[in-house]
Scaffold this motif. Structure first.
Motif, PDB file in Angstrom:
ATOM      1  N   UNK A  92      -7.701 -18.616  -8.684  1.00 13.20           N
ATOM      2  CA  UNK A  92      -8.991 -18.675  -8.003  1.00 13.20           C
ATOM      3  C   UNK A  92      -9.047 -17.602  -6.918  1.00 13.20           C
ATOM      4  N   UNK A  93      -9.127 -16.351  -7.375  1.00 15.48           N
ATOM      5  CA  UNK A  93      -9.192 -15.206  -6.467  1.00 15.48           C
ATOM      6  C   UNK A  93     -10.585 -15.118  -5.860  1.00 15.48           C
ATOM      7  N   UNK A  94     -10.631 -14.890  -4.550  1.00 17.80           N
ATOM      8  CA  UNK A  94     -11.913 -14.801  -3.846  1.00 17.80           C
ATOM      9  C   UNK A  94     -11.690 -13.906  -2.623  1.00 17.80           C
ATOM     10  N   UNK A  95     -12.224 -12.676  -2.671  1.00 17.21           N
ATOM     11  CA  UNK A  95     -11.912 -11.692  -1.632  1.00 17.21           C
ATOM     12  C   UNK A  95     -13.191 -11.099  -1.054  1.00 17.21           C
ATOM     13  N   UNK A  96     -13.281 -11.078   0.281  1.00 18.85           N
ATOM     14  CA  UNK A  96     -14.404 -10.447   0.960  1.00 18.85           C
ATOM     15  C   UNK A  96     -14.257  -8.926   0.936  1.00 18.85           C
ATOM     16  N   UNK A  97     -15.365  -8.232   1.129  1.00 23.09           N
ATOM     17  CA  UNK A  97     -15.370  -6.775   1.089  1.00 23.09           C
ATOM     18  C   UNK A  97     -14.420  -6.175   2.110  1.00 23.09           C
ATOM     19  N   UNK A  98     -14.423  -6.683   3.329  1.00 22.06           N
ATOM     20  CA  UNK A  98     -13.579  -6.124   4.389  1.00 22.06           C
ATOM     21  C   UNK A  98     -12.098  -6.233   4.057  1.00 22.06           C
ATOM     22  N   UNK A  99     -11.712  -7.272   3.317  1.00 18.35           N
ATOM     23  CA  UNK A  99     -10.312  -7.463   2.933  1.00 18.35           C
ATOM     24  C   UNK A  99      -9.965  -6.717   1.651  1.00 18.35           C
ATOM     25  N   UNK A 100     -10.964  -6.460   0.827  1.00 21.96           N
ATOM     26  CA  UNK A 100     -10.714  -5.881  -0.499  1.00 21.96           C
ATOM     27  C   UNK A 100     -10.632  -4.360  -0.476  1.00 21.96           C
ATOM     28  N   UNK A 101     -11.260  -3.725   0.503  1.00 21.83           N
ATOM     29  CA  UNK A 101     -11.359  -2.264   0.490  1.00 21.83           C
ATOM     30  C   UNK A 101      -9.990  -1.589   0.506  1.00 21.83           C
ATOM     31  N   UNK A 102      -9.081  -2.058   1.342  1.00 24.43           N
ATOM     32  CA  UNK A 102      -7.757  -1.433   1.407  1.00 24.43           C
ATOM     33  C   UNK A 102      -6.979  -1.644   0.114  1.00 24.43           C
ATOM     34  N   UNK A 103      -7.192  -2.787  -0.546  1.00 24.97           N
ATOM     35  CA  UNK A 103      -6.509  -3.080  -1.809  1.00 24.97           C
ATOM     36  C   UNK A 103      -7.008  -2.149  -2.907  1.00 24.97           C
ATOM     37  N   UNK A 104      -8.325  -1.990  -2.997  1.00 29.33           N
ATOM     38  CA  UNK A 104      -8.897  -1.101  -4.001  1.00 29.33           C
ATOM     39  C   UNK A 104      -8.480   0.340  -3.753  1.00 29.33           C
ATOM     40  N   UNK A 105      -8.477   0.762  -2.500  1.00 35.75           N
ATOM     41  CA  UNK A 105      -8.059   2.122  -2.159  1.00 35.75           C
ATOM     42  C   UNK A 105      -6.620   2.369  -2.593  1.00 35.75           C
ATOM     43  N   UNK A 106      -5.748   1.417  -2.327  1.00 36.17           N
ATOM     44  CA  UNK A 106      -4.342   1.549  -2.718  1.00 36.17           C
ATOM     45  C   UNK A 106      -4.201   1.597  -4.231  1.00 36.17           C
ATOM     46  N   UNK A 107      -4.954   0.757  -4.944  1.00 34.72           N
ATOM     47  CA  UNK A 107      -4.874   0.728  -6.408  1.00 34.72           C
ATOM     48  C   UNK A 107      -5.345   2.039  -7.017  1.00 34.72           C
ATOM     49  N   UNK A 108      -6.379   2.628  -6.451  1.00 31.01           N
ATOM     50  CA  UNK A 108      -6.874   3.919  -6.947  1.00 31.01           C
ATOM     51  C   UNK A 108      -5.827   4.998  -6.726  1.00 31.01           C
ATOM     52  N   UNK A 109      -5.249   5.035  -5.525  1.00 33.65           N
ATOM     53  CA  UNK A 109      -4.253   6.065  -5.214  1.00 33.65           C
ATOM     54  C   UNK A 109      -3.019   5.922  -6.107  1.00 33.65           C
ATOM     55  N   UNK A 110      -2.539   4.700  -6.278  1.00 35.30           N
ATOM     56  CA  UNK A 110      -1.380   4.485  -7.144  1.00 35.30           C
ATOM     57  C   UNK A 110      -1.696   4.891  -8.583  1.00 35.30           C
ATOM     58  N   UNK A 111      -2.903   4.589  -9.039  1.00 32.05           N
ATOM     59  CA  UNK A 111      -3.295   4.940 -10.413  1.00 32.05           C
ATOM     60  C   UNK A 111      -3.348   6.452 -10.600  1.00 32.05           C
ATOM     61  N   UNK A 112      -3.806   7.165  -9.592  1.00 28.22           N
ATOM     62  CA  UNK A 112      -3.865   8.624  -9.666  1.00 28.22           C
ATOM     63  C   UNK A 112      -2.465   9.190  -9.881  1.00 28.22           C
ATOM     64  N   UNK A 113      -1.512   8.709  -9.100  1.00 32.87           N
ATOM     65  CA  UNK A 113      -0.132   9.164  -9.264  1.00 32.87           C
ATOM     66  C   UNK A 113       0.416   8.755 -10.630  1.00 32.87           C
TER      67      UNK A 113
END
Length: 306
Positions: A92-113
């Motif tokens: 039951x994942x439930x994440x607000x925008x303010x908490x999710x932004x850093x996670x998405x940013x990290x996932x994008x950067x890791x995916x690029x590498x």
């Protein structure tokens, strides 16, 4: 060929793309759910790295709870109930925008590498010098989050599992990884298609030519970058062949069929193509398998004649 990435530009691009995606996703939503995450970008690797990061954070929270000096979490009854609770909450994942932004940013950067330079990814994020030991369980768990270069990772994992050791010194395992990586680069996927997807979301120009990270010419689908793929011949299937191969060789999974064809089209030799085919453990005496292999062989001959 290893594609070098500008660290500063990768961070900047990841933040900008994350902000753009979230501005769209949170227009009518206050929270992001687990189902939303799997569809948040058209790049599957980004979506699954988000889940991996969330799992890491979830695991850190669980470890804090069970390390409490006031309760006995090792008691069988407590352990059983706690496992049931954690399994329920994790679904039951439930994440607000303010908490999710850093996670998405990290996932994008890791995916690029991971997509542009898998070697650099593993060195930077998996075999980090700060981590002295790494377990086989960690490597097996990582498999569920890898969607790009999955054939290579499966091969690497198979070799590691054959050693029959549960815990490795990180430095020793990284040495072994290097040996496997540079001997099996033919199993790596071309980054071109994923780069094109990034480019559709936000202009992508992160490749560098040298160690000083001087910006290089932007890569597009029309300018392939991997060696031995200068004029790859496409594998042309009739409608009947596509239906037959999809049904009998790929468990009726069109995405798996397209994925296999895309990988094979980047190979330059029949031997390299067969390495990919062996991954699927087909019956090589089966007529359908043989017909598929004949198409691959003709593709290699067309490439040689170009």
């Amino acid at each position: 060929m290893e594609l070098k990435i500008s660290k500063a530009e990768a961070e900047q691009y990841s933040k900008a793309l994350s902000s753009k995606i979230l501005d769209i996703q949170y227009v009518e939503k206050q929270y992001i759910s687990g189902k939303d995450i799997l569809q948040i970008t058209p790049i599957h690797q980004v979506n699954y790295f988000i889940l991996r990061i969330l799992f890491q954070k979830w695991n850190e929270d669980v470890q804090k709870i069970i390390s409490s000096p006031y309760f006995d979490y090792s008691h069988p009854d407590v352990l059983k109930s706690f496992n049931q609770f954690t399994n329920l909450v994790s679904n039951h994942i439930k994440v607000q925008k303010s908490d999710f932004e850093s996670i998405l940013t990290q996932a994008i950067e890791e995916s690029i590498y991971f997509i542009l330079n898998p070697y650099q990814y593993f060195k930077k994020y998996i075999f980090t010098p700060e981590k002295q030991r790494i377990t086989l369980q960690e490597l097996v768990l990582l498999k569920k989050y890898i969607k790009h270069n999955s054939i290579f990772y499966d091969y690497f994992l198979e070799k590691i599992q054959a050693i029959k050791i549960d815990t490795f010194l990180t430095s020793d395992l990284f040495t072994l990884f290097q040996q496997i990586y540079f001997s099996k680069t033919d199993l790596l996927e071309s980054p071109e298609r994923v780069i094109a997807k990034f480019d559709e979301l936000l202009k992508f120009d992160l490749i560098t030519n040298d160690e000083n990270e001087q910006p290089a010419k932007k890569i597009t689908q029309a300018s392939p970058t991997l060696p031995n793929t200068t004029s790859p011949a496409q594998i042309k299937l009739t409608l009947n062949q596509r239906i037959m191969f999809q049904k009998y060789l790929f468990a009726n999974d069109e995405e798996q069929l397209n994925h296999a064809l895309a990988r094979i089209e980047t190979t330059a030799t029949y031997e390299a193509a067969m390495q990919i085919i062996k991954y699927y453990n087909w019956d090589m005496d089966n007529e359908i398998t043989q017909e598929f292999c004949q198409l691959i062989e003709s593709k290699i001959h067309r490439s040689d004649s170009n």
